[in-house]
Design a protein around this motif. Structure first.
Motif, PDB file in Angstrom:
ATOM      1  N   ARG A  17     -64.970  69.844  86.193  1.00  0.00           N
ATOM      2  CA  ARG A  17     -63.839  68.946  85.959  1.00  0.00           C
ATOM      3  C   ARG A  17     -63.007  69.505  84.811  1.00  0.00           C
ATOM      4  N   PHE A  18     -61.753  69.769  85.088  1.00  0.00           N
ATOM      5  CA  PHE A  18     -60.806  70.257  84.092  1.00  0.00           C
ATOM      6  C   PHE A  18     -59.885  69.097  83.736  1.00  0.00           C
ATOM      7  N   THR A  19     -59.885  68.680  82.471  1.00  0.00           N
ATOM      8  CA  THR A  19     -59.042  67.581  82.011  1.00  0.00           C
ATOM      9  C   THR A  19     -58.017  68.136  81.027  1.00  0.00           C
ATOM     10  N   LYS A  21     -54.453  67.869  78.504  1.00  0.00           N
ATOM     11  CA  LYS A  21     -54.002  67.012  77.398  1.00  0.00           C
ATOM     12  C   LYS A  21     -53.209  65.807  77.902  1.00  0.00           C
ATOM     13  N   ASP A  22     -52.490  65.958  79.029  1.00  0.00           N
ATOM     14  CA  ASP A  22     -51.699  64.848  79.577  1.00  0.00           C
ATOM     15  C   ASP A  22     -52.533  63.875  80.409  1.00  0.00           C
ATOM     16  N   GLY A  23     -53.857  64.107  80.491  1.00  0.00           N
ATOM     17  CA  GLY A  23     -54.750  63.224  81.224  1.00  0.00           C
ATOM     18  C   GLY A  23     -54.995  63.635  82.669  1.00  0.00           C
ATOM     19  N   LYS A  24     -54.225  64.600  83.170  1.00  0.00           N
ATOM     20  CA  LYS A  24     -54.399  65.082  84.542  1.00  0.00           C
ATOM     21  C   LYS A  24     -55.751  65.784  84.655  1.00  0.00           C
ATOM     22  N   THR A  25     -56.407  65.639  85.806  1.00  0.00           N
ATOM     23  CA  THR A  25     -57.692  66.304  86.022  1.00  0.00           C
ATOM     24  C   THR A  25     -57.693  67.053  87.348  1.00  0.00           C
ATOM     25  N   HIS A  26     -58.474  68.113  87.382  1.00  0.00           N
ATOM     26  CA  HIS A  26     -58.761  68.853  88.612  1.00  0.00           C
ATOM     27  C   HIS A  26     -60.270  68.936  88.735  1.00  0.00           C
ATOM     28  N   SER A  90     -52.753  80.379  80.979  1.00  0.00           N
ATOM     29  CA  SER A  90     -54.166  80.756  80.848  1.00  0.00           C
ATOM     30  C   SER A  90     -54.750  80.379  79.491  1.00  0.00           C
ATOM     31  N   VAL A  91     -53.904  80.305  78.457  1.00  0.00           N
ATOM     32  CA  VAL A  91     -54.390  79.997  77.108  1.00  0.00           C
ATOM     33  C   VAL A  91     -54.330  78.500  76.792  1.00  0.00           C
ATOM     34  N   GLU A  92     -53.848  77.688  77.744  1.00  0.00           N
ATOM     35  CA  GLU A  92     -53.777  76.242  77.527  1.00  0.00           C
ATOM     36  C   GLU A  92     -55.176  75.666  77.338  1.00  0.00           C
ATOM     37  N   GLU A  93     -55.343  74.897  76.281  1.00  0.00           N
ATOM     38  CA  GLU A  93     -56.632  74.268  75.989  1.00  0.00           C
ATOM     39  C   GLU A  93     -56.884  73.119  76.967  1.00  0.00           C
ATOM     40  N   VAL A  94     -58.069  73.108  77.554  1.00  0.00           N
ATOM     41  CA  VAL A  94     -58.480  72.055  78.478  1.00  0.00           C
ATOM     42  C   VAL A  94     -59.903  71.635  78.146  1.00  0.00           C
TER      43      VAL A  94
END
Length: 124
Positions: A17-19, A21-26, A90-94
């Motif tokens: 689960r990738f969450t 900062k805006d609350g969106k998840t994959h 690619s460098v976005e923190e999740v």
């Protein structure tokens, strides 16, 4: 802990689960046969991208026969990942959570690090 699928075969189930900062998840479900640890791929629904065709850009050492396999199995696995992450740096923190049968592991890290862990299982 090992689950059984509908055919009674033993399966290890992993959920990535990738969450953001805006609350969106994959969420990505990865099922491995037990004890062989081979990926159990779900049936593909809908259209597949043209670039997943075996003849599109076939690897030099690919052992698959294009007469038998219309699509590259590895490319098919990546299609969903690429579609969901096409607008993510690619460098976005999740926040990445890996739900294993016996525990969950969570960590905040660059998207590329979380993806490389998951892709490693897809490629195994």
């Amino acid at each position: 802990m090992v689950n059984k699928n509908t055919e009674g075969k033993e399966v290890l189930c992993y959920v990535y689960r990738f969450t953001f900062k805006d609350g969106k998840t994959h969420n990505f479900n990865l099922n491995l046969s037990y004890p062989e640890l081979k990926q159990i791929k779900p049936e593909r629904q809908g259209e597949r991208p043209d670039w997943t065709r075996l003849g599109f850009s076939r690897c030099a050492n690919c052992p698959l026969d294009p007469e038998v396999h219309e699509y590259c199995p590895t490319a098919e696995c990546f299609a969903e990942i690429i579609e969901k992450f096409k607008d993510v740096l690619s460098v976005e923190e999740v926040d990445v959570t890996v739900q294993l049968p016996e525990r969950a592991i969570s960590k905040t890290l660059p998207a590329q690090k979380g993806l490389s862990s998951m892709i490693g299982l897809y490629m195994a």
